[in-house]
Design an enzyme around this catalytic site. Structure first.
Site, PDB file in Angstrom:
ATOM      1  N   ASP A  60       0.872  -1.183   0.000  1.00 28.04           N
ATOM      2  CA  ASP A  60       0.000   0.000   0.000  1.00 28.04           C
ATOM      3  C   ASP A  60       0.905   1.229   0.000  1.00 28.04           C
ATOM      4  OD1 ASP A  60      -3.244   0.309   1.032  1.00 28.04           O
ATOM      5  OD2 ASP A  60      -1.986   2.109   1.009  1.00 28.04           O
ATOM      6  N   ALA A  85     -10.558  -6.897  -9.167  1.00 31.15           N
ATOM      7  CA  ALA A  85     -11.934  -6.448  -8.896  1.00 31.15           C
ATOM      8  C   ALA A  85     -11.881  -4.991  -8.438  1.00 31.15           C
ATOM      9  CB  ALA A  85     -12.587  -7.338  -7.841  1.00 31.15           C
ATOM     10  N   SER A  86     -10.872  -4.252  -8.942  1.00 31.54           N
ATOM     11  CA  SER A  86     -10.757  -2.851  -8.505  1.00 31.54           C
ATOM     12  C   SER A  86     -11.327  -1.929  -9.582  1.00 31.54           C
ATOM     13  CB  SER A  86      -9.309  -2.512  -8.168  1.00 31.54           C
ATOM     14  OG  SER A  86      -8.447  -2.661  -9.280  1.00 31.54           O
ATOM     15  N   GLU A 113     -16.570  -0.807 -20.301  1.00 26.52           N
ATOM     16  CA  GLU A 113     -17.638  -1.723 -19.882  1.00 26.52           C
ATOM     17  C   GLU A 113     -18.931  -1.362 -20.600  1.00 26.52           C
ATOM     18  OE1 GLU A 113     -17.861  -1.750 -15.595  1.00 26.52           O
ATOM     19  OE2 GLU A 113     -15.766  -2.374 -15.398  1.00 26.52           O
ATOM     20  N   HIS A 150     -18.628  -6.899 -13.682  1.00 26.11           N
ATOM     21  CA  HIS A 150     -18.549  -5.856 -12.641  1.00 26.11           C
ATOM     22  C   HIS A 150     -19.622  -6.077 -11.570  1.00 26.11           C
ATOM     23  CE1 HIS A 150     -17.276  -1.410 -11.858  1.00 26.11           C
ATOM     24  NE2 HIS A 150     -17.577  -2.039 -10.721  1.00 26.11           N
TER      25      HIS A 150
HETATM   26  N1  LIG Z   1     -15.693  -4.735  -8.425  1.00 22.97           N
HETATM   27  C1  LIG Z   1     -16.549  -4.045  -7.708  1.00 22.97           C
HETATM   28  O1  LIG Z   1     -17.761  -4.184  -7.838  1.00 22.97           O
HETATM   29  C2  LIG Z   1     -16.022  -3.086  -6.698  1.00 22.97           C
HETATM   30  C3  LIG Z   1     -16.765  -2.884  -5.513  1.00 22.97           C
HETATM   31  C4  LIG Z   1     -16.258  -1.992  -4.575  1.00 22.97           C
HETATM   32  C5  LIG Z   1     -15.080  -1.321  -4.811  1.00 22.97           C
HETATM   33  N2  LIG Z   1     -14.400  -1.517  -5.970  1.00 22.97           N
HETATM   34  C6  LIG Z   1     -13.124  -0.825  -6.229  1.00 22.97           C
HETATM   35  O2  LIG Z   1     -12.216  -1.211  -5.218  1.00 22.97           O
HETATM   36  C7  LIG Z   1     -11.468  -0.077  -4.820  1.00 22.97           C
HETATM   37  C8  LIG Z   1     -10.939  -0.276  -3.417  1.00 22.97           C
HETATM   38  O3  LIG Z   1     -12.003  -0.265  -2.488  1.00 22.97           O
HETATM   39  P1  LIG Z   1     -11.723  -0.106  -0.918  1.00 22.97           P
HETATM   40  O4  LIG Z   1     -13.039   0.027  -0.274  1.00 22.97           O
HETATM   41  O5  LIG Z   1     -10.822  -1.163  -0.422  1.00 22.97           O
HETATM   42  O6  LIG Z   1     -10.976   1.292  -0.924  1.00 22.97           O
HETATM   43  P2  LIG Z   1     -10.019   1.872   0.222  1.00 22.97           P
HETATM   44  O7  LIG Z   1      -9.902   3.329  -0.079  1.00 22.97           O
HETATM   45  O8  LIG Z   1     -10.503   1.462   1.556  1.00 22.97           O
HETATM   46  O9  LIG Z   1      -8.621   1.150  -0.036  1.00 22.97           O
HETATM   47  C9  LIG Z   1      -7.799   1.432  -1.126  1.00 22.97           C
HETATM   48  C10 LIG Z   1      -6.372   1.272  -0.678  1.00 22.97           C
HETATM   49  O10 LIG Z   1      -5.517   1.440  -1.800  1.00 22.97           O
HETATM   50  C11 LIG Z   1      -4.389   2.189  -1.389  1.00 22.97           C
HETATM   51  N3  LIG Z   1      -3.763   2.797  -2.543  1.00 22.97           N
HETATM   52  C12 LIG Z   1      -4.129   3.911  -3.221  1.00 22.97           C
HETATM   53  N4  LIG Z   1      -3.292   4.153  -4.225  1.00 22.97           N
HETATM   54  C13 LIG Z   1      -2.359   3.176  -4.203  1.00 22.97           C
HETATM   55  C14 LIG Z   1      -1.213   2.894  -4.985  1.00 22.97           C
HETATM   56  N5  LIG Z   1      -0.861   3.662  -6.016  1.00 22.97           N
HETATM   57  N6  LIG Z   1      -0.477   1.811  -4.658  1.00 22.97           N
HETATM   58  C15 LIG Z   1      -0.821   1.026  -3.613  1.00 22.97           C
HETATM   59  N7  LIG Z   1      -1.883   1.254  -2.823  1.00 22.97           N
HETATM   60  C16 LIG Z   1      -2.651   2.311  -3.121  1.00 22.97           C
HETATM   61  C17 LIG Z   1      -4.948   3.180  -0.385  1.00 22.97           C
HETATM   62  O11 LIG Z   1      -3.945   3.724   0.443  1.00 22.97           O
HETATM   63  C18 LIG Z   1      -5.954   2.328   0.354  1.00 22.97           C
HETATM   64  O12 LIG Z   1      -5.390   1.694   1.471  1.00 22.97           O
HETATM   65  C19 LIG Z   1     -12.480   1.071  -4.956  1.00 22.97           C
HETATM   66  O13 LIG Z   1     -11.833   2.312  -5.133  1.00 22.97           O
HETATM   67  C20 LIG Z   1     -13.270   0.692  -6.187  1.00 22.97           C
HETATM   68  O14 LIG Z   1     -12.684   1.250  -7.322  1.00 22.97           O
HETATM   69  C21 LIG Z   1     -14.846  -2.390  -6.922  1.00 22.97           C
HETATM   70  O1  LIG Z   2     -17.194   1.317  -6.787  1.00 22.15           O
HETATM   71  C1  LIG Z   2     -17.914   0.392  -6.477  1.00 22.15           C
HETATM   72  O2  LIG Z   2     -18.527   0.321  -5.386  1.00 22.15           O
HETATM   73  C2  LIG Z   2     -18.050  -0.768  -7.403  1.00 22.15           C
HETATM   74  O3  LIG Z   2     -17.276  -0.631  -8.536  1.00 22.15           O
HETATM   75  C3  LIG Z   2     -19.456  -1.150  -7.697  1.00 22.15           C
HETATM   76  O4  LIG Z   2     -20.018  -0.336  -8.677  1.00 22.15           O
HETATM   77  P1  LIG Z   2     -21.519  -0.585  -9.162  1.00 22.15           P
HETATM   78  O5  LIG Z   2     -22.439   0.057  -8.160  1.00 22.15           O
HETATM   79  O6  LIG Z   2     -21.630   0.061 -10.495  1.00 22.15           O
HETATM   80  O7  LIG Z   2     -21.728  -2.061  -9.183  1.00 22.15           O
END
Ligand SMILES: NC(=O)c1ccc[n+]([C@@H]2O[C@H](COP(=O)([O-])OP(=O)(O)OC[C@H]3O[C@@H](n4cnc5c(N)ncnc54)[C@H](O)[C@@H]3O)[C@@H](O)[C@H]2O)c1
Ligand SMILES: O=C(O)[C@H](O)COP(=O)(O)O
Length: 410
Positions: free
Chosen positions: A180, A237-238, A268, A291
């Protein structure tokens, strides 16, 4: 533009099929002008609909660019019914005086559970075995199949999702390392890797949980994939922009990576009727999901309630607590006062003009709250004034140079 009126006149535009729990929350709070769409709108339609809206609710697909936000003259707040807020031009919204809210926790467990399931499936080679069975094939063999126990899971981005993945993975006996950019408290026996490169070289499974930022764009490309161990696995899944998808396809084709699970893509489809195109199509060792990391009924219900509550609180009371782009103010109730909200560019002279307006009018201020950032100031003023007086005050506040938005709350 008039933005002060009783809440039954406030228009709420909800897109992308946000949970019905959001609709119910707005209705319970007395908001009746709700426009609901199951899909993201095409840009031209979005511009037309947002021009009428006071509150807009979106998920990850709707792009609220500066160009779109410029059409939103009546807009008072945006709700992202998800975690990510990269689809909104947050700076533009701030400069227009529009706070943006999201749901930072509600779907994190859903994503973590999917990642754990995919870890086990990929380690056992289930995707390719499943695909072959569907074609009438049969590969009963232990070759290329592994237990999760004792394998190294590398988590990139150790935030709300990454930490939960780590805890669940340890319960399977996996060894967890993470990378991180911030210094993070290790949960359980997880250990920080020395660097991203160190993590990539040591992990059997790499899972990405970073937000979309300039620094994470194409964070995993040809060079990083080559650093990963031969036969290792990648889960994303980010956000789709974090991985160079062509480089991933090449690494899988060359059998350097043994498999992958991908839930997010650089481009997407806008809705369920549109075609999905990807260089990963047809690869049996890749789990492709549309997604849906955060798409469980539990998560969506909770998100609907959480984000609607934040929007209602801002609209009814002015609180911006947990806004992602705006000075944060947590406000008490104001049962005996009228509350005026004034959002302005943070330039010299605005505050003194506001205070002059009240002292010149001999109007007593019951309470005043102020929060600023480098671009925007947010002042909340509670006064003992009737509806007519407070309306006049609002008009005079709105005439102060530098004003972005001003409202009187009913
Ligand atoms: N697939 C889905 O449906 C879905 C659902 C929810 C969230 N997400 C994605 O997942 C991401 C993460 O969610 P979260 O709740 O854990 O967020 P979060 O903010 O709690 O955690 C993200 C972490 O990444 C770290 N980070 C930021 N930039 C970085 C870098 N360059 N290198 C290394 N670490 C870095 C941050 O310091 C933080 O600890 C969201 O921003 C969203 O884009 C996707
Ligand atoms: O950022 C998020 O929480 C996820 O990517 C989920 O996005 P969605 O609501 O479009 O499923």
């Amino acid at each position: 533009m008039k933005t002060s009126f009783p809440k039954q006149d406030i228009k709420v535009l909800l897109l992308e099929g946000v949970s019905r729990s959001a609709v119910e929350s707005f209705q319970r709070a007395g908001y009746s002008q709700l426009e609901y769409h199951e899909k993201a709108l095409p840009e031209a339609e979005l511009k037309a609909r947002i021009a009428e809206a006071h509150i807009v609710g979106i998920r990850s697909r709707t792009q609220l660019t500066d160009e779109v936000l410029q059409q939103a003259k009546r807009l008072i707040a945006v709700g992202c019914f998800c975690i990510g807020t990269n689809q909104v031009d947050l700076g533009s919204a701030r400069r227009l005086g529009v706070p943006v809210f999201n749901a930072p926790y509600s779907n994190t467990r859903s994503v973590a559970e999917l990642v754990i399931a995919e870890t086990i499936m990929l380690l056992r080679g289930v995707p390719q075995k499943n695909a072959l069975c569907h074609r009438g094939g049969w590969t009963k063999s232990a070759a290329g199949s592994f237990e999760a126990r004792d394998k190294v899971l590398g988590i990139v981005g150790y935030g709300h999702i990454g930490t939960q993945v780590g805890v669940l993975a340890e319960s399977l006996g996996m060894r967890v390392i993470f990378h991180d950019i911030e210094s993070k408290l290790s949960l359980g026996n997880a250990r920080a890797a020395n660097s991203l490169e160190d993590l990539l070289e040591r992990a059997d499974v790499v899972t990405l949980h970073v937000p979309e930022t300039p620094a994470t764009q194409m964070m995993i490309g040809t060079r990083e994939l080559a650093r990963m161990r031969k036969g290792s696995l990648l889960i994303n899944a980010s956000r789709g922009t974090v991985v160079d998808i062509d480089a991933l396809a090449a690494s899988l084709r060359s059998e350097h990576l043994a498999g992958a699970a991908v839930d997010v893509f650089p481009v997407e489809p806008k809705g369920n009727d549109d075609a999905f195109v990807s260089p990963l199509l047809g690869m049996d060792n890749v789990i492709l999901t549309p997604h849906i990391g955060g798409s469980t009924l539990e998560a969506q219900d909770n998100i609907g309630i959480e984000v609607a509550a934040k929007l209602v609180r801002y609209s009814d009371n002015g609180s911006t607590l947990s806004a992602v782009n705006f000075p944060e103010v947590s406000l008490p109730e104001h049962p005996r006062s009228r509350r005026l909200l004034h959002i302005h560019r943070n330039v010299p002279g605005v505050l003194s003009r506001i205070n002059e307006l009240f002292s010149a009018g001999n109007i007593n201020i019951d309470a005043q709250f102020l929060q600023t950032d480098s671009e925007v100031g947010y002042v909340v003023i509670d006064v003992a004034a009737d509806e007519k007086q407070s309306g006049e005050l609002r008009d005079r506040l709105a005439a102060i140079p530098g004003t972005l938005r001003s409202r009187v709350l009913y």
